[in-house]
Design an enzyme around this catalytic site. Structure first.
Site, PDB file in Angstrom:
ATOM      1  N   HIS A  18       0.837  -1.074  -0.712  1.00 16.41           N
ATOM      2  CA  HIS A  18       0.223   0.191  -0.193  1.00 16.41           C
ATOM      3  C   HIS A  18       0.884   1.398  -0.122  1.00 16.41           C
ATOM      4  CE1 HIS A  18      -3.719   2.455   1.114  1.00 16.41           C
ATOM      5  NE2 HIS A  18      -2.707   3.105   1.781  1.00 16.41           N
ATOM      6  N   GLU A  19       1.863   1.249   0.751  1.00 16.43           N
ATOM      7  CA  GLU A  19       2.950   2.549   1.083  1.00 16.43           C
ATOM      8  C   GLU A  19       3.640   2.290  -0.762  1.00 16.43           C
ATOM      9  OE1 GLU A  19       1.412   5.239   3.303  1.00 16.43           O
ATOM     10  OE2 GLU A  19       0.773   3.358   4.257  1.00 16.43           O
ATOM     11  N   HIS A  22       1.873   4.743  -2.699  1.00 18.66           N
ATOM     12  CA  HIS A  22       2.087   5.819  -2.705  1.00 18.66           C
ATOM     13  C   HIS A  22       4.044   6.724  -3.073  1.00 18.66           C
ATOM     14  CE1 HIS A  22      -1.760   6.029  -0.733  1.00 18.66           C
ATOM     15  NE2 HIS A  22      -1.693   5.898  -0.016  1.00 18.66           N
TER      16      HIS A  22
END
Length: 419
Positions: A18-19, A22
């Site tokens: 997920h990170e 980003h």
């Protein structure tokens, strides 16, 4: 202990990817990413690569990418400050020493008169020993503050989150949840390769040892042409005929190795709810080809996404209560149960959690990615951003409410499992 390891690995993978979404899109947009963190709270492990510090933190309740400009800079140089300057080979300021300047005898000490470390990248001031002459110093775009021996990279405005086009900022935020869907898809495609993707052919898959199919002489791979004279063109048709005829002798016409055989089979009876159905102890056929596995991954990701969205809809309309939600404790308990059933089911559970994490983060709730995206969409429609202070207050309130919700859900989990 195996459950603890499985939980940590699953949680770590979901947050990491997920990170990573980003981080990748933020870096691609040219945003300075100060930290990539798994977990919150005190640091357990950290290392720096290029511009970014990678950390693992104590509390396993999420993660973050700290992008320059999202929050106010913690260090600010103002007129009247005394700082030390170190220069690079181009005679531009490379490091600004904020304290303990005696440890840097080569630094040039100045009293700051004017400073702009965002747009024009300069500072001017009076150098010690030459107080009559105001000097201007150009600052490198890759310069650092040095405080207590620690280096903090200075972020020019063009490296800050807010300086980027709204589309680039939307992409950087949306990439996190998107990576969760991609991770789930990849896991499910892998499962398709490992165990095979279910297909709707009228062909027997794996047989159970105690089923009536094996007892009657049927074999895995047999193609079922008809049952009791009724032609079967799909696995679903085979299942429906068997379900409707518990404890009834049925004649299966099957093809095996180019030969057509007639085999008598009596489906066992099984009670499902208030209904008695027939079963023969045979799984549906599977295909391990790339195309089938790819389709399986896509179909399962879509199906689970739809089911989770339906669940959230029922939660909003009151058909589900908050007591039915699970937090970290509840997820740990379910992971324990799933881990006992084997690696395949554990991977499927990881894919389901990844989809769930992606959906939750896209909900238009302040402090989540969906809330941040909502503000960015409003900015795109208005043509100008919402006041950052007001947005920050909204996100702070949202984060506080989320922490309260997590406490309530965790307490419910503890009561359900231990009290």
């Amino acid at each position: 202990m195996n459950t603890v390891i499985a939980f940590i690995l699953i949680f770590g993978a979901l947050v990491f990817f997920h990170e990573l979404g980003h981080l990748m899109l933020a870096k691609r947009a040219g945003i300075l990413c100060r930290e990539f963190a798994i977990g919150f709270g005190p640091k357990i492990l950290s290392f720096k690569k290029n511009e970014t510090v990678y950390t693992i933190r104590l509390l396993p309740i999420g993660g973050f990418v700290r992008m320059a400009g999202e929050d106010p800079e913690v260090i600010e140089v103002k007129p009247g400050h005394n700082v030390g300057l170190l220069f690079n080979s181009e005679n531009k300021v490379e490091k600004i020493i904020l304290n303990n300047k005696e440890k840097y005898p080569q630094a040039r000490i100045i009293e700051v008169e004017n400073v702009d470390l965002e747009h024009n990248m300069f500072l001017s001031g009076y150098e010690h020993g030459e107080e009559d002459f105001l000097k201007r110093f150009d600052v490198s775009e890759t310069s650092y503050f040095v405080m207590d021996g620690q280096e903090i990279q200075i972020a020019p405005y063009n490296r800050q989150f807010q300086s980027k086009k709204v589309g680039e900022r939307i992409a950087a935020i949306f990439a996190g949840p998107l990576m969760n869907f991609i991770l789930a898809f990849v896991i499910l495609v892998a499962l398709g390769f490992i165990q095979g993707a279910p297909v709707n052919d009228p062909r027997l898959g794996e047989l159970t040892n105690d089923g009536s199919a094996k007892e009657a002489g049927l074999q895995e791979g047999d193609v079922i042409h008809s049952i009791e004279g009724q032609a079967t063109a799909s696995w679903q048709e085979v299942v429906e005929i068997i379900k409707d005829n518990p404890d009834t002798e049925l004649t299966f016409e099957v093809e095996r190795g180019g030969e057509v055989l007639s085999i008598e089979v009596v489906p066992d009876s099984a009670t499902v709810g208030d209904e008695t159905i027939g079963r023969i102890g045979a799984y549906n056929p599977v295909d391990k080809s790339f195309v089938s596995s790819f389709k399986y991954g896509f179909t399962e990701t879509y199906t689970w996404t739809k089911e989770i969205l339906i669940g959230f809809g029922k939660l909003v309309t009151g058909q589900f209560s908050i007591d039915m939600l699970s937090g970290p404790v509840g997820i740990y308990d379910i992971t324990d149960q799933v881990a006992e059933s084997g690696t395949i089911n554990l991977l499927r559970w990881a894919a389901l959690l990844s989809i769930n994490l992606g959906i939750v983060n896209l909900l238009p709730i302040p402090a989540l990615d969906g809330g941040r995206l909502l503000f960015l969409f409003v900015e795109a429609l208005r043509g100008k951003p919402i006041d950052r202070q007001k947005e920050g207050i909204v996100h702070f309130i949202g984060f506080s409410l989320l922490m309260l919700l997590m406490l309530v859900v965790t307490w419910n989990d503890i009561q359900r499992l231990f009290l």
